[in-house]
Structures are given as C-alpha cells and as structure tokens.
Design a protein around this motif. Structure first.
Motif, short mmCIF file in Angstrom:
data_model
loop_
_atom_site.label_atom_id
_atom_site.label_comp_id
_atom_site.label_asym_id
_atom_site.label_seq_id
_atom_site.Cartn_x
_atom_site.Cartn_y
_atom_site.Cartn_z
N LEU A 97 -15.83 5.97 4.90
CA LEU A 97 -17.02 5.13 4.74
C LEU A 97 -17.57 5.24 3.32
O LEU A 97 -17.95 4.24 2.70
N ALA A 98 -17.59 6.46 2.80
CA ALA A 98 -18.08 6.66 1.43
C ALA A 98 -17.22 5.87 0.45
O ALA A 98 -17.72 5.19 -0.45
N ALA A 99 -15.89 5.91 0.65
CA ALA A 99 -14.97 5.17 -0.23
C ALA A 99 -15.28 3.68 -0.15
O ALA A 99 -15.34 3.00 -1.18
N GLY A 153 0.80 -1.22 0.00
CA GLY A 153 0.00 0.00 0.00
C GLY A 153 0.84 1.28 0.00
O GLY A 153 0.30 2.38 0.12
N ASN A 154 2.16 1.13 -0.13
CA ASN A 154 3.00 2.33 -0.17
C ASN A 154 3.02 2.92 -1.58
O ASN A 154 3.19 2.20 -2.55
N TYR A 179 -4.15 3.37 -1.84
CA TYR A 179 -4.89 2.35 -2.58
C TYR A 179 -6.31 2.84 -2.90
O TYR A 179 -6.75 2.82 -4.04
N ASP A 180 -7.02 3.29 -1.86
CA ASP A 180 -8.39 3.78 -2.07
C ASP A 180 -8.43 4.94 -3.07
O ASP A 180 -9.28 4.98 -3.96
N ALA A 181 -7.49 5.87 -2.90
CA ALA A 181 -7.47 7.04 -3.79
C ALA A 181 -7.28 6.59 -5.23
O ALA A 181 -7.96 7.07 -6.14
N ASN A 182 -6.38 5.63 -5.46
CA ASN A 182 -6.13 5.16 -6.82
C ASN A 182 -7.33 4.46 -7.43
O ASN A 182 -7.63 4.65 -8.60
N VAL A 183 -8.01 3.64 -6.62
CA VAL A 183 -9.17 2.92 -7.14
C VAL A 183 -10.28 3.91 -7.53
O VAL A 183 -10.85 3.83 -8.61
#
Lengths: 494, 96
Positions: free
Chosen positions: A359-361, A122-123, A332-336
C-alpha cells in the motif's frame, strides 16, 4: 513441404561504456575556482587551470574522497598507491595541451555492478557487469563559437570555465550485449553516483556523459569485430537508440558490403536518428602519457578506505533486492521506488512507521508521485511526513475511511501536513460502517428511483453502479464500499 | 637510440607544427643528441631498486575544497595572444 532457406547468420554484439561523471565539488580538481554550471564565459578561471608557467596544481581532497567512494560503490579494489599522468593532445579546449588524468595506476580497478532489466510482463533479469577501472581526471574547456574574422581567417572562441572541473571516468568491461542493457547500465551508474551524492547526473548539462564502444561478430567467431566508438548521446534513450542503429549498420555492412566498418569515432545525430562518421586522420592521436611531475602520488590507507566505506548509503541494487525479497514488492515497484534515493527513503520511512509495504508503494508511486509531477515539486517540498502517510494508510486498512476519502484529503495533507486522523475527525469523514444506518440510506436511494429499480429488475444489471453512486452522493463518499455493495445487492433483489 | 625522420614527422603532426625538410633533418639530429645524453643513465646499475615516478618521497599533498575567485581575470584574458571580449580567441583547428 519445406524449402531449405539459407541459415541466417546470428550475430553477437559486444558493447563497453566509458562514463564521465562530473564530481559535485565546490571547486576545481587542482585549483580554487568554482565549478558551477552556466556562469558567464571565463569567470571561473585562474592561472592553475589555464596552466600558466610557474603554477602548481594541488589535488582537491574532496575529489579523492568522492572517487574512492565511487570506487567502493562499484565494488572496485582501491589502489593503496595511485598517481596522476599527463595525457598529451593538441586541441584548443585544453589550455595546457595536456590533460591531467590517470593512466597505469588508477584509483580504483576490478569492480562490477548488478543491473536489473524488467520486461513488459514484469519479469526481472539480473546481470553482473564488470567495471574495469575508475580514474580521476580534469575536464576540458568548451569551444563555443566558430567564425571568420575581417581578415578572412577562421577562428574559435573558447570558454575555460569547465577546464579543470573534476571528473571520474568509469570504464566498463565489454560485458553489455544490447542497447537496452547498455542504457540500463548507464542508468545504474547514475543512480549509484546520485545515491552517493557525488554527482548530479544531469546529462543535459553534461554532468554525466557516456561514450560507447561497440562491435559485432558472427556467433562462434573467436576474434572481436572492428570496434567503433559512438559519442554525443544526451539521454539514456539516445544511448539505446544509437546502439541499436549502430548494430544494424554494422550487421548490414558485414552482410551486404554496402558500408564498411572502420575503427573510428562516430557521432550520434539526434535529429537524423543515425550515427555519422567523424573522420579523423590516422595516427593523429598518440597520448604519450607520462607521470605528472607537478603532483604527488596518492596513498589511501586501509583506515581511510574503511572510514569512507562506512559512510556509503545502502545502494540501489541492495535496495531493489531487499524490497522484492523482504517486503514482497514486484520487480516493477522495486525499480520505480529505488530509482531515486529520496523516494526510496521516504517509502522506507512509511513502512517503518507501520504501513503495509504494498500500500505504501502504491501511494508513493501513484497519487503522491502524480501530485508532485503536476505541481512540479519534490518529496522535500511536501508537508506530509512519512509517519502521517503511514497513519493515513492505517485509517484505510482499519476501515475508518474509504480509499476514496483518503485520495480526497491527500492534497490538503500534502500541502498543510498534520495528522490525517485529526483531519478526518474534524471534517466528519469517518466511514459509515454501521449496517443499519447504511441500510436506511440505501433503502432511501432505491425508493427515490423507482424507474431505475424497475429497469434493474428487468435485467439491466449495469444500473447497480448507478445505485452505488446515489449512496455515495448521499453520504459524501463516506459509505463503506464493501458493506454498501453487500446491502445493496440484498435490497435490489427485493 | 635513433630517431628517424619519420618519427620527427609524426611528432610534428602530433604537435600540430609544420616543419620544412631542413628542420626535420636538424631536429632529428638534435633529438638524437638529447636522447644519447640521457642514455648515459643506462650505465647505472639499478638492480633491486624499486621503480619510482618521483625523486622526492612525499605523497598526499592536497587542499580543502574551498572556493576563492581569482582577482585578475582581465589579466588572464589579456595575457592570451588574442581575445574576443569574454572569450579566448584561437585559430580554428579542424579535427584531425
């Protein structure tokens, strides 16, 4: 005891990409014929794209607009004065025997983009990749079949529907150092052109095509190694695999001499997972560019440039950075989320409507993405508005409903829309969070199952889950999970 | 300016045309005549004149992205030396 093994030579890989993006205009770059994919052969042709004598090409103004917007998004300098040139080569995919392209005065130059690679832990690592130039050009036709006729002569059949379809060619600096970096660069280019709405980025249909230039050299060597071009990759994974294969082939050739590295074009063979030489005779191409006399030069005023710049959306790199820095999401979340503009904008609308970002993510990439995948739908097809999703998340955060109930009503909300709050009230799904009410239910669950209680007290503590299940069953999942656990713990101890 | 036989051969290769020895000689001479003629332009004094790609001072001639179908598709296909139903038919060209 140490044995001195010969020091292993370290190699440096130098990679540059040439990306062709088909611009999503209605009509061709220099004529009124349609650009639509998959039409019957030679139905989108006209005297201009076939280069018949006496015809004059005229530039499609939307092509210029898209090219300038792409140039701006790639942080390029937009040329105030630009022109088209003829690139000559003789091949039947080209009806005119030359391609109209841009040579020494491309519309955009000296840009860069930022790519972000996220490893398995996740880095995230960010890297700036230079963009040498972006220029406009026309696509060629397609040789669709080859055979031998009755008289024994070999022939090819040509479909010129694609001839004259507008392309933006984006050339990177040789800043890429691995297959993974190159594939990520290509993905980022696709994200950018999709965000701009100027190219659909469909690699299977050829709307986005990447050619790779690659060489290796021992670390410390000043001169570049011999450059090889690889073509024919139709996915980002194929780009990565083709490069990884080619790096190994070139290093092996340097070390063992079993193979040679010559300046050539190689094709990626997807079936064989290897690159193969497309032997072409030396000196067979020499494009002899000269200024296209049939088209006028292009001047982009500062006003026009700024007007187009003002229409650019927030781009993927800026969003990724903002989601991590301002909203506290993981890389990771930001990229997805950022991968697709519609998803990113939906997520942002949910956050704007008051939902917690994390939570929204989770909801957007988890249950909703799963539903869309199963139903083969997109976010545009669902009835659940961003505001309603924010409301649903609010109902969980304030304890009105459990997460489990939220998941259960999600499909109805996605299909029918409406307020989650109203739905929850109508169906009586409000969570039971009254301690005395819950205690009675839990006590009953314990009393109804004396055997399990005995086993639990004898040390089979795993049975706690069984009792939770009984309580949830009795309440149709409405029991407040946290409170249930607390009370159950107390009552089970007796 | 002088075009050598080798250059004629290279241009012939690039143009995918086969020339006989006689033709190579003849075209070399003709190409040289043409270049000598154009060479006269070098007599002009262009000191201080900005290089240009065009003789007329006009830019940004463009059209709207509006679709229309060319009516005479059959004419376009028939105009080619050879066709095979919906396709243009060409001699097979080996790469290189």
């Amino acid at each position: 005891m140490t044995t001195a093994a010969p020091a292993k030579t370290e190699y440096e890989v130098i990679i540059g990409l040439e990306t062709h993006c088909q611009l999503g205009t209605e009509t061709k770059i220099f004529s009124d014929s349609a650009t639509e994919f998959g039409a019957d052969p030679n139905t989108h042709i006209d005297p201009v794209c076939l280069g018949l004598p006496g015809t004059l090409p005229v530039l499609n103004q939307t092509v210029l607009e898209y090219a300038v917007k792409a140039g701006l998004a790639l942080n390029c300098a937009i040329a105030p004065y630009s022109k088209f040139d003829r690139k000559q080569y003789f091949y039947p995919d080209l009806p005119k025997n030359y391609q109209i392209s841009q040579y020494d005065l491309p519309i955009a130059e000296h840009g860069h983009i930022e790519i972000e690679l996220v490893d398995k832990k996740g880095n995230a690592t960010r890297k700036k990749i230079g963009v040498t130039r972006l220029h406009m050009e026309e696509d060629a036709g397609k040789l669709v079949h080859a055979g031998t006729d009755m008289s024994g002569s070999a022939y090819s059949l040509v479909d010129y529907n694609r001839a004259g379809v507008p392309l933006a060619e984006i050339v990177s600096e040789p800043d890429l150092r691995s297959g993974a970096e190159a594939a990520e660069y290509a993905r980022e280019i696709r994200r950018i052109v999709r965000y701009l709405g100027i190219c659909d980025g469909n690699m299977q249909e050829g709307s986005l095509r990447c050619d790779v230039n690659i060489s290796v050299r021992p670390v410390g060597q000043k001169e570049f190694g011999t450059k090889v071009e690889i073509k024919n990759m139709n996915s980002f994974n194929a780009i990565q695999r083709a490069i990884d294969y080619e790096i190994e082939r070139q290093i092996d050739a340097l070390e063992t001499g079993n193979d040679t590295i010559v300046q050539e074009t190689r094709l990626w063979d997807e079936g064989g997972q290897r690159t193969i030489s497309m032997r072409s005779k030396e000196g067979s191409s020499d494009y002899r560019y000269f200024p296209e006399p049939d088209l006028t030069p292009i001047e982009v005023s500062a006003d026009q440039r700024e007007a187009w710049a003002a229409e650019l959306p927030e781009l993927p790199a800026a969003k990724r950075s903002r989601y991590q820095t301002d909203l506290g999401l993981s890389a990771y979340d930001a990229n997805v989320l950022v991968d697709d503009r519609t998803t990113a904008e939906y997520f942002e609308a949910v956050v704007t409507a008051g939902a917690d970002a994390k939570l929204a993510a989770n909801w957007v990439q988890g249950d909703i993405a799963g539903y869309l995948k199963n139903e083969k739908k997109t976010l545009n097809d669902i009835a659940l508005t961003a505001e309603n999703l924010a409301e649903l998340i609010g109902l969980i955060t304030d304890g009105t409903i459990s997460g489990k109930i939220a998941k259960e009503i999600l499909p109805d909300l996605l299909e029918q829309g409406g307020s989650p709050k109203t739905l929850v009230e109508e169906r009586g799904l409000v969570q039971i969070s009254d301690a005395s009410e819950l205690e009675a239910i839990i006590q009953k669950a314990i009393d109804d199952n004396p055997n399990q209680l005995e086993q639990f007290r004898a040390g089979k503590t795993k049975l706690r889950g069984f009792f939770v299940g009984q309580v949830m069953k009795a309440t149709q999942g409405k029991a407040d999970p946290k409170l249930t656990n607390q009370i159950l713990g107390k009552l089970l101890q007796g | 300016m002088s075009i050598s036989l080798d250059e004629v051969r290279k241009v012939a290769l690039l143009s995918r045309i086969a020339l006989t020895d006689d033709e190579e000689e003849r075209f070399a001479a003709q190409l040289n005549d043409i270049l000598d003629y154009v060479e006269q332009l070098n007599e002009l004094d262009v000191e201080g004149v900005e290089p240009t790609t065009r003789a007329i001072d006009v830019s940004n001639v463009m059209r709207q992205d509006a679709h229309s179908t060319y009516e005479n598709r059959e004419g376009l296909l028939n105009n080619a030396p050879d066709r095979d139903e919906d396709f243009f038919k060409v001699p097979k060209i080996l790469n290189g």
